[in-house]
Design an enzyme around this catalytic site. Sequence first.
Site, PDB file in Angstrom:
ATOM      1  N   CYS A   1      27.120   9.130  73.362  1.00 42.63           N
ATOM      2  CA  CYS A   1      27.063   7.707  72.994  1.00 42.63           C
ATOM      3  C   CYS A   1      26.964   6.749  74.181  1.00 42.63           C
ATOM      4  O   CYS A   1      25.991   6.020  74.305  1.00 42.63           O
ATOM      5  CB  CYS A   1      28.288   7.362  72.152  1.00 42.63           C
ATOM      6  SG  CYS A   1      28.302   8.277  70.604  1.00 42.63           S
TER       7      CYS A   1
HETATM    8  N1  LIG Z   1      29.173  12.779  68.449  1.00 43.04           N
HETATM    9  C1  LIG Z   1      29.718  11.605  68.326  1.00 43.04           C
HETATM   10  O1  LIG Z   1      30.850  11.399  68.748  1.00 43.04           O
HETATM   11  C2  LIG Z   1      28.997  10.473  67.621  1.00 43.04           C
HETATM   12  C3  LIG Z   1      29.740   9.354  67.268  1.00 43.04           C
HETATM   13  C4  LIG Z   1      29.117   8.321  66.626  1.00 43.04           C
HETATM   14  C5  LIG Z   1      27.751   8.389  66.390  1.00 43.04           C
HETATM   15  N2  LIG Z   1      27.031   9.478  66.772  1.00 43.04           N
HETATM   16  C6  LIG Z   1      25.601   9.498  66.456  1.00 43.04           C
HETATM   17  O2  LIG Z   1      25.390  10.372  65.353  1.00 43.04           O
HETATM   18  C7  LIG Z   1      24.121  11.031  65.469  1.00 43.04           C
HETATM   19  C8  LIG Z   1      24.315  12.530  65.430  1.00 43.04           C
HETATM   20  O3  LIG Z   1      25.084  12.901  66.547  1.00 43.04           O
HETATM   21  P1  LIG Z   1      25.883  14.257  66.631  1.00 43.04           P
HETATM   22  O4  LIG Z   1      26.857  14.074  67.729  1.00 43.04           O
HETATM   23  O5  LIG Z   1      26.355  14.659  65.295  1.00 43.04           O
HETATM   24  O6  LIG Z   1      24.724  15.247  67.099  1.00 43.04           O
HETATM   25  P2  LIG Z   1      24.824  16.858  67.198  1.00 43.04           P
HETATM   26  O7  LIG Z   1      23.849  17.230  68.246  1.00 43.04           O
HETATM   27  O8  LIG Z   1      26.236  17.286  67.313  1.00 43.04           O
HETATM   28  O9  LIG Z   1      24.312  17.361  65.803  1.00 43.04           O
HETATM   29  C9  LIG Z   1      23.038  17.108  65.349  1.00 43.04           C
HETATM   30  C10 LIG Z   1      22.637  18.272  64.474  1.00 43.04           C
HETATM   31  O10 LIG Z   1      21.399  17.901  63.886  1.00 43.04           O
HETATM   32  C11 LIG Z   1      20.573  19.053  63.852  1.00 43.04           C
HETATM   33  N3  LIG Z   1      19.217  18.582  63.713  1.00 43.04           N
HETATM   34  C12 LIG Z   1      18.401  18.048  64.641  1.00 43.04           C
HETATM   35  N4  LIG Z   1      17.251  17.696  64.074  1.00 43.04           N
HETATM   36  C13 LIG Z   1      17.338  17.980  62.772  1.00 43.04           C
HETATM   37  C14 LIG Z   1      16.478  17.834  61.679  1.00 43.04           C
HETATM   38  N5  LIG Z   1      15.290  17.276  61.823  1.00 43.04           N
HETATM   39  N6  LIG Z   1      16.885  18.275  60.476  1.00 43.04           N
HETATM   40  C15 LIG Z   1      18.110  18.827  60.329  1.00 43.04           C
HETATM   41  N7  LIG Z   1      18.965  18.993  61.329  1.00 43.04           N
HETATM   42  C16 LIG Z   1      18.589  18.555  62.540  1.00 43.04           C
HETATM   43  C17 LIG Z   1      20.904  19.785  65.121  1.00 43.04           C
HETATM   44  O11 LIG Z   1      20.566  21.165  65.009  1.00 43.04           O
HETATM   45  C18 LIG Z   1      22.405  19.564  65.230  1.00 43.04           C
HETATM   46  O12 LIG Z   1      23.141  20.599  64.633  1.00 43.04           O
HETATM   47  C19 LIG Z   1      23.523  10.501  66.749  1.00 43.04           C
HETATM   48  O13 LIG Z   1      22.725   9.392  66.456  1.00 43.04           O
HETATM   49  C20 LIG Z   1      24.720  10.054  67.551  1.00 43.04           C
HETATM   50  O14 LIG Z   1      24.417   9.049  68.473  1.00 43.04           O
HETATM   51  C21 LIG Z   1      27.646  10.535  67.367  1.00 43.04           C
END
Ligand SMILES: NC(=O)c1ccc[n+]([C@@H]2O[C@H](COP(=O)([O-])OP(=O)(O)OC[C@H]3O[C@@H](n4cnc5c(N)ncnc54)[C@H](O)[C@@H]3O)[C@@H](O)[C@H]2O)c1
Length: 401
Positions: free
Chosen positions: A257
């Site tokens: 983030c």
């Molecule tokens: N991790 C955090 O603390 C956090 C907090 C708030 C917001 N976010 C936001 O949330 C979103 C997701 O982040 P995250 O940390 O969960 O990411 P992550 O990398 O942990 O997980 C994403 C998952 O999506 C899968 N993926 C990618 N493309 C895909 C597709 N086309 N179809 C299906 N699955 C797909 C990946 O294989 C992965 O398992 C981002 O925009 C991030 O900025 C994250």
Amino acid sequence: MKIGIIGQGYVGLTISAFAAEHFEVVGFDSNQNVVNQLNLGVSHIEGVESALLAKWIKAGRYGATTNGSDIRDCQIVVIAVPTPLTLDRKPDLSFIEAACITIGQNLSKPVLVINESTSFPGTLRDFIKPTIDKYSSVKVDHLYAISPERVDPGRGDFNQKNTPRLYAGLTTEASEKTRDFYSKFCDNLVEVSSPEVAEAAKLFENTFRQVNIALVNEFAQIAYALGVSVYETLDAANTKPYGFMKFTPSAGVGGHCIPVDPTYLAAVAEEHGAPATFIRRANEVNLEMSEYIVRRVAADNGGDLKGKSVLVVGVAYKPNVADVRETAAELVIEHLRSQGAVVSWHDDVVGSWKGESSTLLHGADISVVVTKHDSVDEKKILASAPYVFDTTGKVKGAIGL
Ligand SMILES: NC(=O)c1ccc[n+]([C@@H]2O[C@H](COP(=O)([O-])OP(=O)(O)OC[C@H]3O[C@@H](n4cnc5c(N)ncnc54)[C@H](O)[C@@H]3O)[C@@H](O)[C@H]2O)c1
């Protein structure tokens, strides 16, 4: 009701685990290994217990899949996919686009599409909706809403239930249905007047952190130059009961983030002709911290690190998680190696990273603490090398910022 959650990472799996108490959840992820593990009841995310996952699987309330058609009879679809930067540090919406294609190609009946992925204002209205429309084989009038995720992995005091959640739909009906959905597992829902406000608020929250971290990182350098303790000064300033919020210096910022989201805001600002000078400079200051630390370490060790064995303690981007995305440790290691140091690292929580494994916590010429997990003993860190530089302020007795 059946919920499809696209992306089973930190955000998507966390939501899945909460939603499964009330709904049947289909966790769609493009990574076959992740899906295989999840279906065995093995969680890869801190804060989501494997036992809970296994319970939902057994109860028929959760299943993971790589098959897009498994979301075809869902009534709500949540997008929780990565939103990184491209190599030239521009917003990369390719994962959101792929999620939209999955929705377009598999849903022929109207559903509520909620985006939880972080992105710039206008993403829901001007990118997600048109992309789903473009890839839908039949014309479907889906409802659209945004509810940016605020989860802080590894955090005990705030979770899905007690963290206030912003939301807004493109229509009143979308807003109402979004509220109904989240109200099952979130106590405090805050509706804002448009999806763009929710999207902008999410980016501004993280930009606020980024800029303040950069400010305190710059201040740490000033305090050192002046011969003043940065930590004591911050504690002193923090006695003011209003108008001050304490941030602490570090080797930089990491995770998905803080190093990324502000750049989304800067990019969209500049596209609209608005300056984003603070954001750009804050990013630079945070990135430069690793170089500053290595300079300090070299200066304390005869000005030269050539051939010295340096142990980097803690390579996760923050304590008590295994997440190494954008970790400041990477730059610290890079700078140490470019100075000729022989670098190894210790981090039992991470275990292995970039083809290297965590080494033992002793026997180095120099140790540099980048992240201090609770499980790592302070005394062992101090005993790991004759010179220990601590960037976290948590290892008493070490040289620090
Ligand atoms: N991790 C955090 O603390 C956090 C907090 C708030 C917001 N976010 C936001 O949330 C979103 C997701 O982040 P995250 O940390 O969960 O990411 P992550 O990398 O942990 O997980 C994403 C998952 O999506 C899968 N993926 C990618 N493309 C895909 C597709 N086309 N179809 C299906 N699955 C797909 C990946 O294989 C992965 O398992 C981002 O925009 C991030 O900025 C994250």
